[in-house]
Enzyme design. Structure first.
Site, PDB file in Angstrom:
ATOM      1  N   PHE A 121     109.482  45.548 -26.945  1.00 17.80           N
ATOM      2  CA  PHE A 121     108.687  46.674 -27.427  1.00 17.80           C
ATOM      3  C   PHE A 121     108.878  47.806 -26.429  1.00 17.80           C
ATOM      4  CE2 PHE A 121     104.596  48.832 -28.332  1.00 17.80           C
ATOM      5  CZ  PHE A 121     104.533  48.729 -29.716  1.00 17.80           C
ATOM      6  N   LEU A 123     108.256  51.171 -25.412  1.00 20.76           N
ATOM      7  CA  LEU A 123     107.404  52.353 -25.535  1.00 20.76           C
ATOM      8  C   LEU A 123     107.263  53.095 -24.210  1.00 20.76           C
ATOM      9  CD1 LEU A 123     105.393  54.083 -27.228  1.00 20.76           C
ATOM     10  CD2 LEU A 123     103.611  52.423 -26.587  1.00 20.76           C
ATOM     11  N   GLY A 129     102.830  56.160 -19.778  1.00 20.32           N
ATOM     12  CA  GLY A 129     102.361  54.781 -19.758  1.00 20.32           C
ATOM     13  C   GLY A 129     101.131  54.673 -20.631  1.00 20.32           C
ATOM     14  N   ILE A 158     110.103  47.527 -19.403  1.00 21.77           N
ATOM     15  CA  ILE A 158     110.220  46.900 -20.708  1.00 21.77           C
ATOM     16  C   ILE A 158     110.448  45.394 -20.538  1.00 21.77           C
ATOM     17  CG2 ILE A 158     111.432  46.892 -22.912  1.00 21.77           C
ATOM     18  CD1 ILE A 158     109.881  49.518 -22.170  1.00 21.77           C
ATOM     19  N   ASP A 236      96.796  46.742 -30.683  1.00 23.36           N
ATOM     20  CA  ASP A 236      95.562  46.008 -30.991  1.00 23.36           C
ATOM     21  C   ASP A 236      95.847  44.508 -31.057  1.00 23.36           C
ATOM     22  OD1 ASP A 236      93.896  48.189 -31.066  1.00 23.36           O
ATOM     23  OD2 ASP A 236      93.954  48.421 -33.242  1.00 23.36           O
ATOM     24  N   ARG A 239      96.759  43.115 -27.611  1.00 21.83           N
ATOM     25  CA  ARG A 239      95.634  42.897 -26.685  1.00 21.83           C
ATOM     26  C   ARG A 239      94.961  41.554 -26.910  1.00 21.83           C
ATOM     27  NH1 ARG A 239      94.158  49.315 -27.170  1.00 21.83           N
ATOM     28  NH2 ARG A 239      95.656  49.938 -25.553  1.00 21.83           N
ATOM     29  N   GLY A 335      91.475  26.821  -0.177  1.00 21.95           N
ATOM     30  CA  GLY A 335      91.660  27.207   1.214  1.00 21.95           C
ATOM     31  C   GLY A 335      93.105  27.576   1.481  1.00 21.95           C
ATOM     32  N   GLY A 336      93.612  27.242   2.647  1.00 17.02           N
ATOM     33  CA  GLY A 336      94.977  27.601   3.023  1.00 17.02           C
ATOM     34  C   GLY A 336      96.024  27.012   2.108  1.00 17.02           C
ATOM     35  N   GLU A 359      99.712  46.369 -21.929  1.00 14.96           N
ATOM     36  CA  GLU A 359      99.011  46.546 -23.215  1.00 14.96           C
ATOM     37  C   GLU A 359      97.733  47.371 -23.047  1.00 14.96           C
ATOM     38  OE1 GLU A 359     100.956  45.796 -25.241  1.00 14.96           O
ATOM     39  OE2 GLU A 359     101.865  43.836 -25.030  1.00 14.96           O
TER      40      GLU A 359
END
Length: 381
Positions: A121, A123, A129, A158, A236, A239, A335-336, A359
């Site tokens: 997609f 865009l 953005g 992308i 939509d 998401r 922890g670690g 998104e």
């Protein structure tokens, strides 16, 4: 609204768990490093139908619950594979909804057979953005042959743009923003950069350049000027996918912390017997339950034919935020050990971070939500 799984959904969940365990879990590092191995996995996923779960069922009813269940289970094992699955389903849905019969026959068939997978997609751009109206890539009619367009410009960030069999590319035309279906290998389209990123290492993020990229008019998706509608409508759905992916990461983090707290001993007792740890686990469980309910609401509204833009933004915002919180809290419980690659927490922690960014960032979700609730408040007055 149903709170339990149907028999079909349970079967799908078990199938996804089995596939993730056998094909992904033991090969995560190899999938991160070897594009050939990753491409073979995507082909298997396509053949099993994982990339077309968002499409209409035989009875002409859309079931977003199926896609959400599958995305969650795949993302629990590796969220990079999950995001590839989400984006490809989003592209397939857009082709099903806006594509011509010829486009559907060609591209949906190829995706279903695992041939043109993954899909992308395209865009986002350097200066576009969160503001898709500001894209600068242009598609101009070929003056020598009006059946063709020349596309020039560039895209950034992308997902799988280097591996995709087909991409939806958005470009400005005289009529407004339009969408085009462009196949991998089309002359004039090249990968300009492969990003080195923090997480989701099984899904490449690339830049694309378009230099006199010539495409036929029959590659137009929808009508001229419909690109923004296609993009926003797809987001939509996307998401909902990100919410499911984030819940998968959060659930994996929670389950890892729960198990570790029951086997790790300090000061002569299991660490889960310390109230501070037990309360952390309780809070994580509640957050997960709330996120799942928001996701279910968005899916249910879509099934009912109710506008689900608000519900999708709520689910995406909350699930992505709590995925980061739970991954961080789980790492603290480890922890670690949570910080080293022998354990999966460091990967969950890295992968969760991106879910608040793509998104639509968390800020954009809050913008969508605030506009919706303020509009409702004005109507009520």
């Amino acid at each position: 609204m149903e709170f339990g799984y149907t028999a079909e959904q349970i079967a799908l969940k078990m199938e996804c768990q089995k596939f993730a365990k056998e094909e992904i879990a033991e090969n995560v590092r190899l999938l991160e490093e070897d594009l050939f191995v990753r491409q073979r996995l995507f082909e298997k996923m396509g053949q099993k139908g994982f990339f077309t779960l968002g499409l209409m069922l035989a009875e002409k009813k859309r079931d977003p619950f199926r896609l959400a269940i599958a995305l969650k289970e795949i993302s629990k094992v590796d969220a990079g594979i999950g995001v590839t699955m989400a984006v490809t389903n989003m592209v397939a849905e857009a082709i099903e909804r806006y594509g011509s019969k010829q486009q559907q026959a060609k591209y949906l068939s190829a995706i279903k057979q695992g041939e043109s997978v993954p899909a992308s997609f395209a865009l986002t751009e350097e200066q576009a953005g969160s503001d898709p109206k500001n894209i600068q890539t242009r598609a101009e009619v070929d003056l020598n042959n009006s059946d063709y367009f020349w596309i020039n410009g560039s895209k950034r960030l992308i997902t799988n743009g280097d591996l995709s069999g087909v991409l939806i590319v958005f470009a400005k035309t005289t009529e407004g923003i339009s969408a085009f279906l462009i196949e991998r290998g089309t002359p004039g389209m090249e990968v300009s950069k492969t990003e080195q990123k923090l997480g989701l290492l099984t899904a490449n993020l690339v830049g694309l350049s378009f230099d006199k990229c010539r495409v036929h008019r029959n590659q137009l998706l929808g009508k001229l000027g419909e690109g923004l509608k296609i993009a926003l409508g797809s987001l939509d759905s996307g998401r909902i996918g990100v919410a499911a992916q984030a819940i998968g990461i959060a659930e994996a983090s929670y389950e890892a912390a729960l198990h570790y707290s029951q086997v790790r001993k300090q000061f002569g007792k299991k660490i889960c017997e310390n109230q501070a740890i037990a309360f952390e686990l309780a809070d994580m469980h509640v957050k997960l339950s709330a996120a799942k309910l928001l996701l279910s609401k968005a899916c249910w509204q879509r099934v009912q034919g109710i506008s689900y833009t608000l519900a999708a933004s709520e689910a995406k915002l909350y699930a992505s935020e709590i995925a980061n919180e739970i991954a961080s809290e789980a790492m603290q419980i480890f922890g670690g050990y949570g910080y080293i690659k022998d354990y999966p927490l460091e990967r969950y922690f890295r992968d969760a971070r991106a879910t608040t960014l793509y998104e639509g960032t968390s800020e954009i979700q809050r913008l969508v939500i605030s506009r919706s609730i303020l509009k409702e408040a004005l109507i009520d007055q």
